[in-house]
Design a protein around this motif. Structure first.
Motif, PDB file in Angstrom:
ATOM      1  N   LYS A   1      48.884  54.934  48.943  1.00 18.52           N
ATOM      2  CA  LYS A   1      48.997  53.624  48.291  1.00 18.52           C
ATOM      3  C   LYS A   1      47.703  53.333  47.549  1.00 18.52           C
ATOM      4  O   LYS A   1      46.610  53.664  48.006  1.00 18.52           O
ATOM      5  CB  LYS A   1      49.253  52.526  49.320  1.00 18.52           C
ATOM      6  CG  LYS A   1      50.534  52.698  50.108  1.00 18.52           C
ATOM      7  CD  LYS A   1      51.732  52.376  49.267  1.00 18.52           C
ATOM      8  CE  LYS A   1      52.998  52.422  50.098  1.00 18.52           C
ATOM      9  NZ  LYS A   1      54.162  52.092  49.361  1.00 18.52           N
ATOM     10  N   ALA A   2      47.827  52.655  46.427  1.00 21.02           N
ATOM     11  CA  ALA A   2      46.663  52.267  45.638  1.00 21.02           C
ATOM     12  C   ALA A   2      45.993  51.050  46.266  1.00 21.02           C
ATOM     13  O   ALA A   2      46.541  50.397  47.155  1.00 21.02           O
ATOM     14  CB  ALA A   2      47.108  51.943  44.203  1.00 21.02           C
ATOM     15  N   ARG A   3      44.800  50.765  45.801  1.00 22.66           N
ATOM     16  CA  ARG A   3      44.054  49.611  46.302  1.00 22.66           C
ATOM     17  C   ARG A   3      44.831  48.319  46.083  1.00 22.66           C
ATOM     18  O   ARG A   3      44.745  47.396  46.888  1.00 22.66           O
ATOM     19  CB  ARG A   3      42.691  49.543  45.622  1.00 22.66           C
ATOM     20  CG  ARG A   3      41.722  48.637  46.363  1.00 22.66           C
ATOM     21  CD  ARG A   3      40.361  48.742  45.787  1.00 22.66           C
ATOM     22  NE  ARG A   3      40.320  47.918  44.584  1.00 22.66           N
ATOM     23  CZ  ARG A   3      39.251  47.747  43.854  1.00 22.66           C
ATOM     24  NH1 ARG A   3      38.138  48.357  44.149  1.00 22.66           N
ATOM     25  NH2 ARG A   3      39.289  46.973  42.789  1.00 22.66           N
ATOM     26  N   PHE A   4      45.613  48.237  45.013  1.00 15.34           N
ATOM     27  CA  PHE A   4      46.446  47.058  44.755  1.00 15.34           C
ATOM     28  C   PHE A   4      47.315  46.735  45.962  1.00 15.34           C
ATOM     29  O   PHE A   4      47.430  45.590  46.376  1.00 15.34           O
ATOM     30  CB  PHE A   4      47.324  47.265  43.514  1.00 15.34           C
ATOM     31  CG  PHE A   4      48.319  46.160  43.295  1.00 15.34           C
ATOM     32  CD1 PHE A   4      47.941  44.995  42.647  1.00 15.34           C
ATOM     33  CD2 PHE A   4      49.626  46.261  43.765  1.00 15.34           C
ATOM     34  CE1 PHE A   4      48.852  43.958  42.458  1.00 15.34           C
ATOM     35  CE2 PHE A   4      50.536  45.233  43.592  1.00 15.34           C
ATOM     36  CZ  PHE A   4      50.146  44.082  42.934  1.00 15.34           C
ATOM     37  N   TYR A   5      47.948  47.759  46.544  1.00 13.43           N
ATOM     38  CA  TYR A   5      48.811  47.561  47.708  1.00 13.43           C
ATOM     39  C   TYR A   5      48.025  46.930  48.859  1.00 13.43           C
ATOM     40  O   TYR A   5      48.487  45.989  49.499  1.00 13.43           O
ATOM     41  CB  TYR A   5      49.417  48.894  48.161  1.00 13.43           C
ATOM     42  CG  TYR A   5      50.106  48.792  49.499  1.00 13.43           C
ATOM     43  CD1 TYR A   5      51.410  48.326  49.588  1.00 13.43           C
ATOM     44  CD2 TYR A   5      49.442  49.142  50.681  1.00 13.43           C
ATOM     45  CE1 TYR A   5      52.048  48.211  50.814  1.00 13.43           C
ATOM     46  CE2 TYR A   5      50.073  49.034  51.903  1.00 13.43           C
ATOM     47  CZ  TYR A   5      51.366  48.565  51.977  1.00 13.43           C
ATOM     48  OH  TYR A   5      51.982  48.444  53.193  1.00 13.43           O
ATOM     49  N   HIS A   6      46.843  47.451  49.129  1.00 13.07           N
ATOM     50  CA  HIS A   6      46.036  46.947  50.241  1.00 13.07           C
ATOM     51  C   HIS A   6      45.575  45.510  50.001  1.00 13.07           C
ATOM     52  O   HIS A   6      45.552  44.702  50.927  1.00 13.07           O
ATOM     53  CB  HIS A   6      44.857  47.877  50.506  1.00 13.07           C
ATOM     54  CG  HIS A   6      45.308  49.233  50.949  1.00 13.07           C
ATOM     55  ND1 HIS A   6      45.828  49.471  52.198  1.00 13.07           N
ATOM     56  CD2 HIS A   6      45.371  50.409  50.285  1.00 13.07           C
ATOM     57  CE1 HIS A   6      46.172  50.752  52.295  1.00 13.07           C
ATOM     58  NE2 HIS A   6      45.917  51.331  51.140  1.00 13.07           N
ATOM     59  N   VAL A   7      45.250  45.191  48.766  1.00 13.25           N
ATOM     60  CA  VAL A   7      44.891  43.801  48.428  1.00 13.25           C
ATOM     61  C   VAL A   7      46.119  42.910  48.592  1.00 13.25           C
ATOM     62  O   VAL A   7      46.056  41.860  49.236  1.00 13.25           O
ATOM     63  CB  VAL A   7      44.326  43.705  46.991  1.00 13.25           C
ATOM     64  CG1 VAL A   7      44.256  42.262  46.518  1.00 13.25           C
ATOM     65  CG2 VAL A   7      42.951  44.365  46.923  1.00 13.25           C
ATOM     66  N   ARG A   8      47.239  43.335  48.040  1.00 16.60           N
ATOM     67  CA  ARG A   8      48.464  42.528  48.082  1.00 16.60           C
ATOM     68  C   ARG A   8      48.931  42.288  49.510  1.00 16.60           C
ATOM     69  O   ARG A   8      49.212  41.154  49.899  1.00 16.60           O
ATOM     70  CB  ARG A   8      49.581  43.234  47.288  1.00 16.60           C
ATOM     71  CG  ARG A   8      50.942  42.536  47.394  1.00 16.60           C
ATOM     72  CD  ARG A   8      52.051  43.312  46.705  1.00 16.60           C
ATOM     73  NE  ARG A   8      52.392  44.578  47.290  1.00 16.60           N
ATOM     74  CZ  ARG A   8      53.142  44.719  48.404  1.00 16.60           C
ATOM     75  NH1 ARG A   8      53.573  43.678  49.068  1.00 16.60           N
ATOM     76  NH2 ARG A   8      53.425  45.930  48.849  1.00 16.60           N
ATOM     77  N   TRP A   9      48.965  43.339  50.300  1.00 21.30           N
ATOM     78  CA  TRP A   9      49.562  43.231  51.628  1.00 21.30           C
ATOM     79  C   TRP A   9      48.541  42.844  52.701  1.00 21.30           C
ATOM     80  O   TRP A   9      48.764  41.922  53.473  1.00 21.30           O
ATOM     81  CB  TRP A   9      50.243  44.546  51.996  1.00 21.30           C
ATOM     82  CG  TRP A   9      51.002  44.450  53.273  1.00 21.30           C
ATOM     83  CD1 TRP A   9      50.707  45.068  54.448  1.00 21.30           C
ATOM     84  CD2 TRP A   9      52.161  43.656  53.530  1.00 21.30           C
ATOM     85  NE1 TRP A   9      51.612  44.722  55.413  1.00 21.30           N
ATOM     86  CE2 TRP A   9      52.523  43.847  54.870  1.00 21.30           C
ATOM     87  CE3 TRP A   9      52.938  42.795  52.765  1.00 21.30           C
ATOM     88  CZ2 TRP A   9      53.606  43.226  55.465  1.00 21.30           C
ATOM     89  CZ3 TRP A   9      54.022  42.173  53.350  1.00 21.30           C
ATOM     90  CH2 TRP A   9      54.345  42.395  54.685  1.00 21.30           C
ATOM     91  N   ASN A  10      47.414  43.543  52.764  1.00 22.97           N
ATOM     92  CA  ASN A  10      46.459  43.345  53.860  1.00 22.97           C
ATOM     93  C   ASN A  10      45.528  42.151  53.663  1.00 22.97           C
ATOM     94  O   ASN A  10      45.191  41.478  54.629  1.00 22.97           O
ATOM     95  CB  ASN A  10      45.633  44.607  54.085  1.00 22.97           C
ATOM     96  CG  ASN A  10      46.498  45.782  54.490  1.00 22.97           C
ATOM     97  OD1 ASN A  10      47.492  45.630  55.168  1.00 22.97           O
ATOM     98  ND2 ASN A  10      46.133  46.970  54.030  1.00 22.97           N
ATOM     99  N   LYS A  11      45.100  41.901  52.437  1.00 25.74           N
ATOM    100  CA  LYS A  11      44.171  40.784  52.209  1.00 25.74           C
ATOM    101  C   LYS A  11      44.892  39.477  51.896  1.00 25.74           C
ATOM    102  O   LYS A  11      44.559  38.436  52.426  1.00 25.74           O
ATOM    103  CB  LYS A  11      43.192  41.117  51.085  1.00 25.74           C
ATOM    104  CG  LYS A  11      42.173  42.153  51.469  1.00 25.74           C
ATOM    105  CD  LYS A  11      41.141  42.331  50.397  1.00 25.74           C
ATOM    106  CE  LYS A  11      40.117  43.368  50.831  1.00 25.74           C
ATOM    107  NZ  LYS A  11      39.088  43.545  49.802  1.00 25.74           N
TER     108      LYS A  11
END
Length: 129
Positions: free
Chosen positions: A11-21
């Motif tokens: 997953k790209a960083r976008f996914y981690h920002v969208r979901w985790n942050k």
């Protein structure tokens, strides 16, 4: 084992920002960003730095608590539609609400027989002086 070695693309960083942050599912992220879910899925894989920054800014302003839908923080003020409140105005309203509550309690007390008797007694004592 990494995601790549198991056959799944990472997953790209976008996914981690969208979901985790920020904590948005794909549908809500699509709504916030004004795109469709397919675009969000693509950005989850390929990334989108501008969309990441937009989500982070949205999250800073967004009041993410049930019952506060539509409220945001902007430029140090709480905003809902065309209404804006400063911390000072909210504290003033709180103080006024407390004062109203004290007055209502006093009115209820005065409406009782003992309250009326106390008030009349105090008036007679005051007139005798």
């Amino acid at each position: 084992m990494s995601n790549r070695s198991r056959g799944r693309p990472s997953k790209a960083r976008f996914y981690h920002v969208r979901w985790n942050k920020v904590g948005l599912n794909q549908e809500r992220a699509a709504e916030v960003l004004g795109v469709d879910v397919d675009t969000i899925e693509r950005w989850d894989q390929e990334g989108n730095e501008l969309a990441e920054r937009h989500l982070l800014l949205w999250d800073q302003k967004h009041v993410g608590v049930e019952g506060w839908e539509g409220f945001i923080f902007t430029r140090g003020k709480l905003k809902y539609k065309s209404h804006r409140w400063t911390p000072r105005s909210l504290l003033l309203w709180r103080d006024q609400a407390e004062q109203i509550e004290r007055l209502e309690t006093e009115i209820k007390r005065l409406k009782t027989l003992s309250g009326m008797a106390e008030t009349l007694t105090a008036k007679f004592k005051h007139r005798r002086r």
